[in-house]
Design a protein around this motif. Structure first.
Motif, PDB file in Angstrom:
ATOM      1  N   LEU A  11      35.084  21.705 -50.351  1.00 24.34           N
ATOM      2  CA  LEU A  11      35.167  21.217 -48.976  1.00 24.34           C
ATOM      3  C   LEU A  11      34.531  22.209 -48.022  1.00 24.34           C
ATOM      4  O   LEU A  11      34.631  23.417 -48.210  1.00 24.34           O
ATOM      5  CB  LEU A  11      36.622  21.009 -48.561  1.00 24.34           C
ATOM      6  CG  LEU A  11      37.445  20.028 -49.390  1.00 24.34           C
ATOM      7  CD1 LEU A  11      38.878  19.986 -48.866  1.00 24.34           C
ATOM      8  CD2 LEU A  11      36.826  18.649 -49.370  1.00 24.34           C
ATOM      9  N   LYS A  12      33.889  21.690 -46.996  1.00 17.70           N
ATOM     10  CA  LYS A  12      33.390  22.519 -45.903  1.00 17.70           C
ATOM     11  C   LYS A  12      34.374  22.368 -44.752  1.00 17.70           C
ATOM     12  O   LYS A  12      35.279  21.522 -44.786  1.00 17.70           O
ATOM     13  CB  LYS A  12      31.991  22.063 -45.487  1.00 17.70           C
ATOM     14  CG  LYS A  12      31.965  20.659 -44.926  1.00 17.70           C
ATOM     15  CD  LYS A  12      30.567  20.229 -44.561  1.00 17.70           C
ATOM     16  CE  LYS A  12      30.625  18.787 -44.027  1.00 17.70           C
ATOM     17  NZ  LYS A  12      29.337  18.275 -43.667  1.00 17.70           N
ATOM     18  N   GLY A  36      38.017  24.608 -45.132  1.00 19.98           N
ATOM     19  CA  GLY A  36      37.355  24.695 -46.428  1.00 19.98           C
ATOM     20  C   GLY A  36      38.379  24.512 -47.525  1.00 19.98           C
ATOM     21  O   GLY A  36      39.558  24.299 -47.258  1.00 19.98           O
ATOM     22  N   GLY A  37      37.937  24.580 -48.772  1.00 16.86           N
ATOM     23  CA  GLY A  37      38.849  24.438 -49.895  1.00 16.86           C
ATOM     24  C   GLY A  37      38.247  23.574 -50.977  1.00 16.86           C
ATOM     25  O   GLY A  37      37.025  23.513 -51.134  1.00 16.86           O
ATOM     26  N   PHE A  38      39.117  22.866 -51.714  1.00 17.85           N
ATOM     27  CA  PHE A  38      38.697  22.005 -52.815  1.00 17.85           C
ATOM     28  C   PHE A  38      39.530  20.738 -52.807  1.00 17.85           C
ATOM     29  O   PHE A  38      40.657  20.731 -52.310  1.00 17.85           O
ATOM     30  CB  PHE A  38      38.900  22.709 -54.166  1.00 17.85           C
ATOM     31  CG  PHE A  38      37.995  23.880 -54.358  1.00 17.85           C
ATOM     32  CD1 PHE A  38      36.733  23.699 -54.907  1.00 17.85           C
ATOM     33  CD2 PHE A  38      38.383  25.154 -53.972  1.00 17.85           C
ATOM     34  CE1 PHE A  38      35.886  24.782 -55.070  1.00 17.85           C
ATOM     35  CE2 PHE A  38      37.545  26.235 -54.120  1.00 17.85           C
ATOM     36  CZ  PHE A  38      36.284  26.046 -54.674  1.00 17.85           C
ATOM     37  N   ALA A  39      38.983  19.675 -53.385  1.00 15.36           N
ATOM     38  CA  ALA A  39      39.729  18.433 -53.563  1.00 15.36           C
ATOM     39  C   ALA A  39      39.551  17.972 -55.008  1.00 15.36           C
ATOM     40  O   ALA A  39      38.439  17.978 -55.535  1.00 15.36           O
ATOM     41  CB  ALA A  39      39.236  17.356 -52.610  1.00 15.36           C
ATOM     42  N   VAL A  49      44.251  17.860 -52.150  1.00 14.15           N
ATOM     43  CA  VAL A  49      43.390  18.738 -51.366  1.00 14.15           C
ATOM     44  C   VAL A  49      44.061  20.095 -51.275  1.00 14.15           C
ATOM     45  O   VAL A  49      45.201  20.202 -50.816  1.00 14.15           O
ATOM     46  CB  VAL A  49      43.143  18.166 -49.948  1.00 14.15           C
ATOM     47  CG1 VAL A  49      42.340  19.144 -49.110  1.00 14.15           C
ATOM     48  CG2 VAL A  49      42.457  16.817 -50.025  1.00 14.15           C
ATOM     49  N   LEU A  50      43.352  21.126 -51.741  1.00 19.18           N
ATOM     50  CA  LEU A  50      43.815  22.505 -51.614  1.00 19.18           C
ATOM     51  C   LEU A  50      42.965  23.137 -50.522  1.00 19.18           C
ATOM     52  O   LEU A  50      41.814  23.504 -50.758  1.00 19.18           O
ATOM     53  CB  LEU A  50      43.668  23.245 -52.940  1.00 19.18           C
ATOM     54  CG  LEU A  50      44.381  22.600 -54.130  1.00 19.18           C
ATOM     55  CD1 LEU A  50      44.014  23.308 -55.418  1.00 19.18           C
ATOM     56  CD2 LEU A  50      45.872  22.596 -53.909  1.00 19.18           C
ATOM     57  N   ALA A  51      43.516  23.216 -49.326  1.00 20.20           N
ATOM     58  CA  ALA A  51      42.763  23.684 -48.163  1.00 20.20           C
ATOM     59  C   ALA A  51      42.989  25.168 -47.925  1.00 20.20           C
ATOM     60  O   ALA A  51      44.109  25.661 -48.066  1.00 20.20           O
ATOM     61  CB  ALA A  51      43.178  22.896 -46.921  1.00 20.20           C
TER      62      ALA A  51
END
Length: 136
Positions: A45-46, A66-69, A78-80
């Motif tokens: 994620l941006k 940011g982070g990952f999904a 979602v890990l933000a």
């Protein structure tokens, strides 16, 4: 209408955990709409806004830095790096973050490309936060 489970987790707390009909996430490759039955994938994620729709209610909007999904046909996690409801963003705090990110980017002018890229990502995230806070 069909739903999937959405969980939004930041280092501080679990911000959201419920069935939703649709989510739009700021993937690094571009905004991505997710509906039930989506193909499995993991995306970076941006900085941007996650928009959650469901139950005939107005869209819920959360800023993520940011982070990952992780996406499966029945669940999105979602890990933000950082997450805040858009209506709780401060224009003043966003302006300070932009100035700090600009200074960090300028300081990284002679660093390795990876360091400059990370500084640019931080700057773009801060600018997005300022834009969203200004519109809230």
């Amino acid at each position: 209408m069909a739903t999937f489970d959405l969980e939004l987790v930041s280092p501080e707390k679990l911000l959201l955990s419920r069935p939703v009909e649709m989510a739009i996430i700021p993937a690094a490759e571009g905004d991505m709409g997710i509906l039930p039955g989506h193909s499995p994938m993991i995306v970076a994620l941006k900085g941007g806004v996650i928009e959650v729709r469901g139950g005939g209610q107005p869209a819920e909007r959360l800023f993520v830095a940011g982070g990952f999904a992780e996406i499966t046909p029945t669940r999105v996690t979602v890990l933000a790096d950082e997450a805040t409801p858009v209506d709780q963003l401060s224009r003043a705090a966003a302006a300070v973050r932009v100035k700090e990110a600009e200074a960090a980017y300028e300081a990284a002018a002679n660093d390795l490309p990876e360091v400059r890229e990370k500084a640019m990502d931080r700057l773009l995230s801060a600018r997005t936060m300022a834009d969203v806070a200004g519109a809230a």
